[in-house]
Enzyme design. Structure first.
Site, PDB file in Angstrom:
ATOM      1  N   HIS A 306      51.318  18.962  32.017  1.00 52.46           N
ATOM      2  CA  HIS A 306      51.280  17.842  32.960  1.00 52.46           C
ATOM      3  C   HIS A 306      50.238  16.839  32.492  1.00 52.46           C
ATOM      4  CE1 HIS A 306      51.068  15.589  36.687  1.00 52.46           C
ATOM      5  NE2 HIS A 306      52.240  16.131  36.970  1.00 52.46           N
ATOM      6  N   ASP A 363      58.028  22.054  38.384  1.00 51.77           N
ATOM      7  CA  ASP A 363      59.414  22.328  38.012  1.00 51.77           C
ATOM      8  C   ASP A 363      59.627  23.744  37.486  1.00 51.77           C
ATOM      9  OD1 ASP A 363      60.335  19.747  38.634  1.00 51.77           O
ATOM     10  OD2 ASP A 363      59.514  18.982  36.765  1.00 51.77           O
TER      11      ASP A 363
HETATM   12  N1  CMC Z   1      55.629  23.141  25.549  1.00 42.64           N
HETATM   13  C1  CMC Z   1      55.022  23.142  24.332  1.00 42.64           C
HETATM   14  N2  CMC Z   1      54.075  22.245  23.967  1.00 42.64           N
HETATM   15  C2  CMC Z   1      53.730  21.311  24.866  1.00 42.64           C
HETATM   16  C3  CMC Z   1      54.320  21.246  26.136  1.00 42.64           C
HETATM   17  C4  CMC Z   1      55.298  22.216  26.474  1.00 42.64           C
HETATM   18  N3  CMC Z   1      55.890  22.191  27.663  1.00 42.64           N
HETATM   19  N4  CMC Z   1      53.788  20.209  26.836  1.00 42.64           N
HETATM   20  C5  CMC Z   1      52.905  19.630  26.017  1.00 42.64           C
HETATM   21  N5  CMC Z   1      52.853  20.296  24.823  1.00 42.64           N
HETATM   22  C6  CMC Z   1      51.963  20.010  23.699  1.00 42.64           C
HETATM   23  C7  CMC Z   1      52.432  18.782  22.923  1.00 42.64           C
HETATM   24  O1  CMC Z   1      53.306  19.137  21.884  1.00 42.64           O
HETATM   25  C8  CMC Z   1      51.113  18.238  22.438  1.00 42.64           C
HETATM   26  O2  CMC Z   1      50.693  19.048  21.360  1.00 42.64           O
HETATM   27  P1  CMC Z   1      49.903  18.385  20.092  1.00 42.64           P
HETATM   28  O3  CMC Z   1      48.614  17.871  20.674  1.00 42.64           O
HETATM   29  O4  CMC Z   1      49.750  19.485  19.126  1.00 42.64           O
HETATM   30  O5  CMC Z   1      50.784  17.261  19.585  1.00 42.64           O
HETATM   31  C9  CMC Z   1      50.144  18.504  23.579  1.00 42.64           C
HETATM   32  O6  CMC Z   1      50.683  19.653  24.257  1.00 42.64           O
HETATM   33  C10 CMC Z   1      50.021  17.345  24.565  1.00 42.64           C
HETATM   34  O7  CMC Z   1      51.318  17.040  25.056  1.00 42.64           O
HETATM   35  P2  CMC Z   1      51.822  15.585  25.388  1.00 42.64           P
HETATM   36  O8  CMC Z   1      53.309  15.567  25.340  1.00 42.64           O
HETATM   37  O9  CMC Z   1      51.089  14.594  24.528  1.00 42.64           O
HETATM   38  O10 CMC Z   1      51.306  15.429  26.892  1.00 42.64           O
HETATM   39  P3  CMC Z   1      51.780  14.358  27.922  1.00 42.64           P
HETATM   40  O11 CMC Z   1      50.732  14.271  28.950  1.00 42.64           O
HETATM   41  O12 CMC Z   1      52.176  13.099  27.226  1.00 42.64           O
HETATM   42  O13 CMC Z   1      53.137  14.983  28.520  1.00 42.64           O
HETATM   43  C11 CMC Z   1      54.613  16.324  29.785  1.00 42.64           C
HETATM   44  C12 CMC Z   1      53.213  15.706  29.699  1.00 42.64           C
HETATM   45  C13 CMC Z   1      54.811  16.883  31.197  1.00 42.64           C
HETATM   46  C14 CMC Z   1      55.682  15.250  29.542  1.00 42.64           C
HETATM   47  C15 CMC Z   1      54.741  17.445  28.724  1.00 42.64           C
HETATM   48  O14 CMC Z   1      53.784  18.454  29.003  1.00 42.64           O
HETATM   49  C16 CMC Z   1      56.133  18.063  28.694  1.00 42.64           C
HETATM   50  O15 CMC Z   1      57.013  17.519  28.009  1.00 42.64           O
HETATM   51  N6  CMC Z   1      56.366  19.199  29.432  1.00 42.64           N
HETATM   52  C17 CMC Z   1      57.691  19.787  29.502  1.00 42.64           C
HETATM   53  C18 CMC Z   1      58.566  18.985  30.461  1.00 42.64           C
HETATM   54  C19 CMC Z   1      58.160  19.200  31.899  1.00 42.64           C
HETATM   55  O16 CMC Z   1      57.960  20.306  32.356  1.00 42.64           O
HETATM   56  N7  CMC Z   1      58.097  18.088  32.665  1.00 42.64           N
HETATM   57  C20 CMC Z   1      57.782  18.109  34.085  1.00 42.64           C
HETATM   58  C21 CMC Z   1      56.469  17.471  34.384  1.00 42.64           C
HETATM   59  S1  CMC Z   1      55.817  17.832  36.041  1.00 42.64           S
HETATM   60  C22 CMC Z   1      56.924  17.221  37.202  1.00 42.64           C
HETATM   61  C23 CMC Z   1      57.373  15.839  36.989  1.00 42.64           C
HETATM   62  O17 CMC Z   1      56.607  14.928  36.673  1.00 42.64           O
HETATM   63  O18 CMC Z   1      58.554  15.612  37.134  1.00 42.64           O
END
Ligand code: CMC
Length: 428
Positions: A306, A363
């Protein structure tokens, strides 16, 4: 005298006020930055940028705190109802008894859809995704109420708010009925908000349908848990679209589309797809977690991570704490819940997830419960929309109430070609 942040550029020092929020958060007000320095800030994905001051929802991601209008999500989900929380979000205070009764009555009154609007469903393929249908029908609502679209007329906004909150369950249920080829049922306004939705989803004209109180209470809880969440992608969309003075139906339709994506609300559907795939392929939790970590694999652990929460998502804890109880009451055994719990355990012990502060989000467990409640996967994210709707409208209304609000219009750092003469086609 307030505090200032100093910025030194080209040997000149500029001062910008530091503002403090009611919970001690601090922000540098750069409203005059470009005017004074000629510079802009660059912050793709807004990781450091506050887009507004808001009094609706407080989130402390480091401590896992979520409060609406000052009330904790734990207390609200224990003691309140979705419609009461909706009122709280929209009008800033918990309603008194009479206010609540009137509010619930007003919502009940608007549950039906115009007969002509129902005909629009015939134009969609049977397998149309519920989010596409809901967004289109919500947008189409504006064409049925052309006299009530003024975003700065309080009475019109109030009426449109009631219509939206009342009709979205009907719109969502009909998207399912269309998929199933079953007749659309009229709302039965003797039922509760959620009971009415369940009946429109699952009943047919030929069978008696009794609303299961466990399912009713659980769905109400899930809607409450989704009711608002600060300036996330879909809420920012609502504010941005609203800032052009687009009407509330157009703004909410846009928000539904923003929510659809798998990085946002669409994750609840993808979590179940992921759990099914793990079960089907016979993978262990360890094997899948390794996949999610690998740079050579595009799989992510859906329902994990998140932008704001760096410790735990309080909504996920609440859902998880209810999951077993709900499944027991429904006499439902869920292999998917077992896999989810296993995945969570392995991931939370893994350095990759620990270092990146990745925890289960709302989720991760919501899909497992939706599934146990017989909600089809195609509708999971649409239920998220039903829950998020009061928050979207509250934020849209808050935007419109800000004095001197301007159209949202980020700047950019242009990195493209410099000026060059047009080349006629026969010379390229
Ligand atoms: N599985 C594996 N690696 C992950 C995940 C995950 N679910 N989430 C983040 N990472 C890693 C990502 O690869 C990155 O690694 P590195 O620094 O080595 O490149 C690091 O963690 C930071 O991730 P980010 O994508 O830069 O973080 P963000 O704040 O931009 O994204 C997020 C947040 C929710 C989009 C992301 O964690 C994600 O895609 N999660 C899976 C989808 C999900 O569950 N979404 C629902 C969010 S909560 C409810 C809502 O808002 O609807």
């Amino acid at each position: 005298m307030g505090e200032f942040a100093k910025l030194e550029v080209d040997g000149k020092t500029y001062e910008f006020p530091i503002l403090e929020g009611s919970e001690g958060e601090r922000a540098i007000d750069i409203g005059k930055l470009r005017e004074q320095t000629g510079l802009i800030t660059l912050d793709p994905a807004f990781k450091n940028t506050g887009s507004c001051a808001s009094a609706v929802t407080f989130i402390d991601g480091e401590r896992g705190i979520l409060r609406h209008r000052g009330y904790s999500i734990e207390e609200l989900t224990e003691k309140s109802t979705f419609l009461e929380v909706s009122y709280l979000l929209l009008y800033g205070e918990l309603p008194g008894k009479t206010e609540l009764e009137r509010w619930v009555e007003e919502i009940r009154y608007h549950t039906m859809l115009h007969e002509d609007l129902k005909r629009l469903y015939d134009g969609f393929p049977k397998a149309a995704h519920a989010m596409a249908v809901c967004s289109a029908i919500v947008s189409a609502l504006s064409t049925f109420y052309p006299m009530d679209l003024d975003p700065i007329d309080d009475d019109q906004v109030r009426l449109s708010t009631e219509r939206l909150i009342a009709k979205l369950p009907t719109i969502t249920a009909y998207s399912y009925k269309h998929l199933m080829g079953q007749p659309f049922l009229y709302p039965d306004n003797r039922l509760s908000y959620v009971g009415n939705f369940m009946r429109m989803m699952f009943a047919t004209p030929c069978e008696v349908y009794d609303v299961d109180p466990v399912v009713e209470r659980t769905l109400d809880l899930l809607l409450m848990l989704h009711a608002d969440h600060g300036q996330n992608c879909s809420t920012s969309t609502v504010r941005l679209v609203g800032s052009s003075r687009a009407n509330v139906f157009a703004s909410i339709s846009a928000a539904i589309n923003a929510l659809w994506g798998p990085r946002h609300g669409g994750a609840n559907q993808d979590v179940i797809r992921m759990l099914w795939a793990i079960e089907k392929e016979g993978l262990s939790a360890r094997q899948f977690v390794d996949r999610a970590k690998s740079r050579d694999d595009t799989s992510r652990l859906m329902g994990f991570g998140h932008r704001v929460y760096r410790n735990h998502d309080p909504r996920a804890l609440i859902i998880k704490s209810h999951a077993h109880e709900v499944l027991r009451s429904l006499r439902h055994t869920s292999k998917l819940l077992e896999i989810a719990i296993d995945l969570e355990r392995i991931a939370l012990e893994d350095d990759y997830f620990i270092e990146r502060k990745l925890f289960p989000n709302v989720d991760f467990y919501s899909g497992v419960i939706f599934e146990a409640l017989s909600i089809p996967m195609n509708l999971f994210t649409a239920l998220f929309s039903m829950g998020r709707l009061p928050g979207w409208i509250a934020q849209w209304v808050e935007y419109h109430s800000e004095p001197g609000n301007a159209i949202g219009r980020p700047r950019q750092l242009y990195m493209g070609a410099k000026h060059r003469p047009y080349v006629p086609i026969d010379q390229r």
